[in-house]
Design a protein around this motif. Structure first.
Motif, PDB file in Angstrom:
ATOM      1  N   SER A 198       0.827  -1.213   0.000  1.00 15.30           N
ATOM      2  CA  SER A 198       0.000   0.000   0.000  1.00 15.30           C
ATOM      3  C   SER A 198       0.857   1.258   0.000  1.00 15.30           C
ATOM      4  CB  SER A 198      -0.931   0.002   1.220  1.00 15.30           C
ATOM      5  OG  SER A 198      -0.202   0.229   2.428  1.00 15.30           O
ATOM      6  N   LYS A 199       2.089   1.145   0.492  1.00 15.07           N
ATOM      7  CA  LYS A 199       3.003   2.297   0.552  1.00 15.07           C
ATOM      8  C   LYS A 199       3.947   2.355  -0.642  1.00 15.07           C
ATOM      9  CE  LYS A 199       1.501   3.768   4.537  1.00 15.07           C
ATOM     10  NZ  LYS A 199       0.773   5.052   4.637  1.00 15.07           N
ATOM     11  N   THR A 200       4.232   1.217  -1.247  1.00 18.87           N
ATOM     12  CA  THR A 200       5.245   1.164  -2.306  1.00 18.87           C
ATOM     13  C   THR A 200       4.673   0.913  -3.693  1.00 18.87           C
ATOM     14  OG1 THR A 200       5.575  -1.225  -1.973  1.00 18.87           O
ATOM     15  CG2 THR A 200       6.954   0.273  -0.675  1.00 18.87           C
ATOM     16  N   GLY A 201       3.451   0.379  -3.762  1.00 15.86           N
ATOM     17  CA  GLY A 201       2.902  -0.044  -5.046  1.00 15.86           C
ATOM     18  C   GLY A 201       3.240  -1.489  -5.328  1.00 15.86           C
ATOM     19  N   TRP A 202       2.410  -2.157  -6.130  1.00 15.76           N
ATOM     20  CA  TRP A 202       2.595  -3.598  -6.340  1.00 15.76           C
ATOM     21  C   TRP A 202       3.876  -3.925  -7.099  1.00 15.76           C
ATOM     22  CZ3 TRP A 202       3.207  -5.996 -10.990  1.00 15.76           C
ATOM     23  CH2 TRP A 202       2.860  -5.285 -12.142  1.00 15.76           C
ATOM     24  N   LYS A 203       4.387  -2.976  -7.896  1.00 14.92           N
ATOM     25  CA  LYS A 203       5.599  -3.255  -8.680  1.00 14.92           C
ATOM     26  C   LYS A 203       6.829  -3.460  -7.800  1.00 14.92           C
ATOM     27  CE  LYS A 203       4.283  -1.281 -13.122  1.00 14.92           C
ATOM     28  NZ  LYS A 203       4.647  -0.367 -14.228  1.00 14.92           N
TER      29      LYS A 203
ATOM     30  N   LEU B 142      -4.172  -6.447  -7.306  1.00 10.78           N
ATOM     31  CA  LEU B 142      -3.404  -5.208  -7.368  1.00 10.78           C
ATOM     32  C   LEU B 142      -2.659  -5.066  -8.694  1.00 10.78           C
ATOM     33  CD1 LEU B 142      -1.772  -5.024  -3.802  1.00 10.78           C
ATOM     34  CD2 LEU B 142      -3.474  -3.467  -4.725  1.00 10.78           C
ATOM     35  N   GLY B 143      -2.002  -6.150  -9.113  1.00 14.97           N
ATOM     36  CA  GLY B 143      -1.162  -6.083 -10.315  1.00 14.97           C
ATOM     37  C   GLY B 143      -1.908  -6.318 -11.610  1.00 14.97           C
ATOM     38  N   GLY B 144      -3.005  -7.068 -11.558  1.00 17.99           N
ATOM     39  CA  GLY B 144      -3.810  -7.316 -12.744  1.00 17.99           C
ATOM     40  C   GLY B 144      -3.054  -8.021 -13.858  1.00 17.99           C
ATOM     41  N   GLN B 145      -3.418  -7.707 -15.087  1.00 14.29           N
ATOM     42  CA  GLN B 145      -2.861  -8.376 -16.260  1.00 14.29           C
ATOM     43  C   GLN B 145      -1.358  -8.181 -16.364  1.00 14.29           C
ATOM     44  OE1 GLN B 145      -4.909 -10.176 -18.132  1.00 14.29           O
ATOM     45  NE2 GLN B 145      -3.341 -10.924 -19.537  1.00 14.29           N
TER      46      GLN B 145
END
Length: 581
Positions: A363-368, A401-404
């Motif tokens: 939530s703080k860094t992003g899924w990447k 979160l990351g999806g496709q």
């Protein structure tokens, strides 16, 4: 310093350049007296290692006394791999007379370029206190051997930095940081090295005080109180007595899962933010970052939030000496608690803390952030999918979160499906889920060795995936309701003609159009409408797959729209800039 089996293997293999360097170091003596070939020297070194491991000191002494081997060749064997056999002799408990014979053979070369290495190995494997993580592999070193080596080395070597574990640190830093609490050893080092030892800072600018606990500080104070009470001594006593919580104590709380103490310290308003930041940022003597250890121990999320409140979000992206992020540590099964664990041994609380911590970090860094790799090119996603604590619920939250883009991501070791399939205990529900939403994109993808993920699946799982994949694809058209033209839901069949409909659709048709089949116009009664549970299961599989793909496609379309808007904004900005010029 501990030596794992992999360390031994690495130290056993020595490069050609290293051999040449040692011969050059010995100069004319090596050229004049060398009789053994390089391969024979390597064999002798390997033999001596086995001798040390088996503690066959008579065999070691026999090598030193062998008159058929020149002194130059003995030096080359003993100095090979950074004096590997000399170090092992000390660590595995060689006596003072045998160590003296090694010194007689090597002379001033015994201590080597790094100087304090031999003293360091002796001190860090002291028999007075357990200061080695894997001490059961060794015979611990006696105080008499330490005293003997320190007396030979003198103050210059005691004050020299030790090149242990990726970074140079001072011997007293190392000993205290590894829980060494022997008053004799601490007093000996201070007596020989002087008060300078208490004022030295390591490569990160951290002084010895930060590597102490209250017991160790008491030992040092006792020693100082026996000296002449000059201003310098009094200053050190006052500093030690008023140290407060040190970085070592803070790290030990985390390492021992004493999270209540960590929480109390971080919320204590009487402790300055600077003091807290120092505890958070100072690495342990193992060069571990405190928050990484916290993640490895799956600490509570409320404490993780306190770390971020103090340090900021960017703090989460720090990497350790091997390039691992905090997510690598959160998802790793390599901590002491997890070795040889079965999935059943992990309790629900541990699972929840693990899941909550991952969710908070992302939530703080992003899924990447999951795609960040370490020095071995392993991503945090790879660790995440291989972790015993990662269950279907956790995987679904990450995929959402990351999806496709996440499903299409492929590292050198494969896709997310490869990662899930590489786990020692395969979670079949996770595999089925990934296949259902990823389809051929995942099942047909290959890793760097040209292998599909299915090569790691048990036969039963392969058969299930093959059956459900082919069935859902073949029946997708047949599973369409003739009334709403959507995938059948709550499938019901007309026993008269065997046509199938959604229950709600055929009910509405009966109420509005009467008792004729919407497909063939055959007449039926309400009692002829029966539930079809078997086909209903297949319909559910197809519908879930369709819905999941639609969600992912929608997210992908939204991302493409955002990219298009950003591209258009950039083009407009460039055009305006061009017009201004």
């Amino acid at each position: 310093m501990n030596t794992s089996s992999s360390d031994r293997k690495n130290e056993t293999s020595t490069s050609q350049e290293e051999n040449d360097g040692q011969e050059e170091m010995l100069g004319s003596e090596a050229i004049t007296f060398q009789k053994l070939t390089k391969s024979e020297i390597e064999q002798k070194k390997n033999h001596l290692f086995d001798v040390c491991y088996e503690k066959d000191w008579d065999a070691f002494e026999k090598f030193l006394s062998d008159e058929t081997i020149s002194k130059a060749d003995k030096k080359l064997v003993l100095l090979k791999s950074s004096s590997f056999c000399c170090r092992m002799a000390i660590v595995y408990g060689a006596s003072i007379p045998l160590i003296q014979k090694i010194i007689d053979c090597l002379g001033e070369l015994f201590f080597g370029e790094s100087g304090c290495t031999m003293i360091g190995y002796a001190v860090l494997h002291s028999g007075d206190v357990l200061v080695c993580r894997y001490a059961s592999d060794y015979t611990t070193v006696s105080y008499e051997v330490i005293e003997f080596l320190v007396s030979l080395g003198g103050a210059d070597l005691v004050k020299m930095q030790c090149p242990f574990n990726y970074c140079k640190s001072y011997l007293l830093h190392k000993y205290l940081g590894r829980d060494g609490e022997c008053p004799r050893i601490i007093s000996l080092l201070l007596k020989v090295g002087g008060l300078d030892l208490l004022e030295l800072q390591d490569d990160d600018g951290v002084g010895v005080l930060e590597f102490t606990n209250s017991t160790q500080r008491g030992i040092i104070i006792d020693y100082l109180q026996g000296l002449d009470p000059n201003p310098r001594v009094r200053k050190h006593i006052e500093s030690l007595a008023n140290a407060g919580v040190t970085a070592k104590e803070f790290f030990d709380w985390i390492d021992n899962c004493q999270f209540d103490r960590v929480r109390e310290y971080l919320v204590d308003e009487e402790v300055s933010k600077e003091a807290k930041m120092k505890c958070i940022t100072v690495k342990s003597v193992w060069f571990d970052l405190p928050f990484h250890k916290f993640c490895e121990r799956h600490g509570p999320v409320d404490i993780a939030k306190l770390f971020v409140d103090i340090m900021g979000t960017q703090f989460l992206k720090l990497k350790d000496r091997e390039g691992n992020t905090c997510l690598h540590h959160t998802c790793s099964d390599q901590s002491e608690e997890c070795i040889d664990y079965d999935i059943e041994e992990l309790d629900n609380e541990d699972f929840e803390r693990h899941h909550d911590l991952i969710e908070f970090i992302l939530s703080k860094t992003g899924w990447k952030f999951l795609l960040e790799t370490n020095e071995d090119d392993y991503s945090a996603l790879h660790e995440f999918m291989g972790c015993l604590r990662t269950d279907l619920k956790c995987v679904k939250s990450v995929v959402n979160l990351g999806g496709q883009e996440l499903l299409e991501h492929q590292g050198w070791s494969g896709t997310i499906l490869h990662y899930a399939s590489s786990r020692e205990t395969i979670d079949e529900e996770v595999i089925k889920y990934l296949v259902s939403i990823g389809g051929p994109l995942l099942t047909e993808a290959k890793d760097i060795d040209g292998k599909k993920a299915e090569c790691r699946w048990p036969d039963e799982l392969k058969e299930y995936i093959a059956f459900t994949t082919k069935t859902s694809s073949a029946l997708s058209d047949d599973l369409q309701c003739p009334i709403c033209f959507d995938t059948l839901f709550d499938v019901h069949i007309l026993s008269q003609c065997c046509h199938r409909f959604c229950k709600s659709c055929i009910t509405q048709s009966y109420e509005k159009r009467g008792n004729t089949c919407p497909v063939c116009r055959a007449e039926y009664s309400i009692g002829d409408v029966k539930k079809d549970p078997l086909l209903g299961k297949f319909a559910c599989v197809v519908k879930e797959e369709k819905d999941a793909k639609e969600v992912l496609q929608a997210r992908l379309s939204e991302s493409q729209k955002e990219i298009g808007m950003l591209r258009e904004q950039l083009q407009n900005a460039l055009k305006r800039k061009h017009d201004e010029l």
